[in-house]
Design a protein around this motif. Structure first.
Motif, PDB file in Angstrom:
ATOM      1  N   UNK A  89       0.834  -1.201   0.000  1.00 25.31           N
ATOM      2  CA  UNK A  89       0.000   0.000   0.000  1.00 25.31           C
ATOM      3  C   UNK A  89       0.871   1.255   0.000  1.00 25.31           C
ATOM      4  N   UNK A  90       1.985   1.226   0.665  1.00 27.25           N
ATOM      5  CA  UNK A  90       2.902   2.369   0.710  1.00 27.25           C
ATOM      6  C   UNK A  90       3.798   2.397  -0.530  1.00 27.25           C
ATOM      7  N   UNK A  91       4.301   1.236  -0.942  1.00 23.91           N
ATOM      8  CA  UNK A  91       5.281   1.159  -2.017  1.00 23.91           C
ATOM      9  C   UNK A  91       4.708   1.541  -3.378  1.00 23.91           C
ATOM     10  N   UNK A  92       3.512   1.059  -3.718  1.00 26.86           N
ATOM     11  CA  UNK A  92       2.913   1.334  -5.026  1.00 26.86           C
ATOM     12  C   UNK A  92       2.744   2.837  -5.271  1.00 26.86           C
ATOM     13  N   UNK A  93       2.104   3.607  -4.388  1.00 24.83           N
ATOM     14  CA  UNK A  93       1.987   5.052  -4.672  1.00 24.83           C
ATOM     15  C   UNK A  93       3.346   5.748  -4.739  1.00 24.83           C
ATOM     16  N   UNK A  94       4.288   5.326  -3.917  1.00 19.97           N
ATOM     17  CA  UNK A  94       5.618   5.957  -3.967  1.00 19.97           C
ATOM     18  C   UNK A  94       6.314   5.653  -5.289  1.00 19.97           C
ATOM     19  N   UNK A  95       6.166   4.445  -5.791  1.00 16.26           N
ATOM     20  CA  UNK A  95       6.772   4.068  -7.065  1.00 16.26           C
ATOM     21  C   UNK A  95       6.129   4.846  -8.205  1.00 16.26           C
ATOM     22  N   UNK A  96       4.833   4.949  -8.200  1.00 16.25           N
ATOM     23  CA  UNK A  96       4.123   5.692  -9.234  1.00 16.25           C
ATOM     24  C   UNK A  96       4.522   7.163  -9.196  1.00 16.25           C
ATOM     25  N   UNK A  97       4.608   7.727  -8.017  1.00 11.95           N
ATOM     26  CA  UNK A  97       5.004   9.122  -7.860  1.00 11.95           C
ATOM     27  C   UNK A  97       6.438   9.323  -8.342  1.00 11.95           C
ATOM     28  N   UNK A  98       7.318   8.388  -8.056  1.00  9.81           N
ATOM     29  CA  UNK A  98       8.724   8.519  -8.474  1.00  9.81           C
ATOM     30  C   UNK A  98       8.873   8.401  -9.975  1.00  9.81           C
ATOM     31  N   UNK A  99       8.021   7.623 -10.634  1.00 12.64           N
ATOM     32  CA  UNK A  99       8.115   7.430 -12.086  1.00 12.64           C
ATOM     33  C   UNK A  99       7.562   8.620 -12.854  1.00 12.64           C
ATOM     34  N   UNK A 100       6.661   9.376 -12.252  1.00 12.74           N
ATOM     35  CA  UNK A 100       6.069  10.518 -12.964  1.00 12.74           C
ATOM     36  C   UNK A 100       6.818  11.785 -12.769  1.00 12.74           C
TER      37      UNK A 100
END
Length: 88
Positions: free
Chosen positions: A77-88
């Motif tokens: 739950x924490x990792x997915x939004x952080x990964x998406x935010x880092x990729x954009x």
């Protein structure tokens, strides 16, 4: 100090001789209120201990699995939004 059945029988007989049959029976019921059929043996205790250990082991395993699944879900739950935010 454990007594055997012969010593117990002799003691009951002496009680009957001293107190009479009814008081002796009452006193012996106080010694074994539910009778000797309900006394636990060492084997009974060992079997009960084994069942208890098995129950505790399985309960700890269930609890550990639940904790690990919960932690994995939290991390995703924490990792997915952080990964998406880092990729954009």
């Amino acid at each position: 100090m454990a007594i055997d059945e012969i010593e117990r029988t002799e003691m009951v007989q002496k009680l009957i001789d001293t107190l009479g049959e009814a008081p002796a029976a009452t006193l012996m019921k106080c010694v074994y209120p539910d009778g000797t059929d309900f006394l636990a043996t060492k084997d009974d205790i060992a079997a009960s201990d084994a069942r208890m250990r098995s129950y505790v082991d399985s309960a700890l395993a269930r609890q550990t699995r639940m904790l690990m699944v919960t932690m994995a879900g939290f991390m995703l739950t924490i990792w997915v939004p952080l990964t998406i935010t880092a990729l954009t």
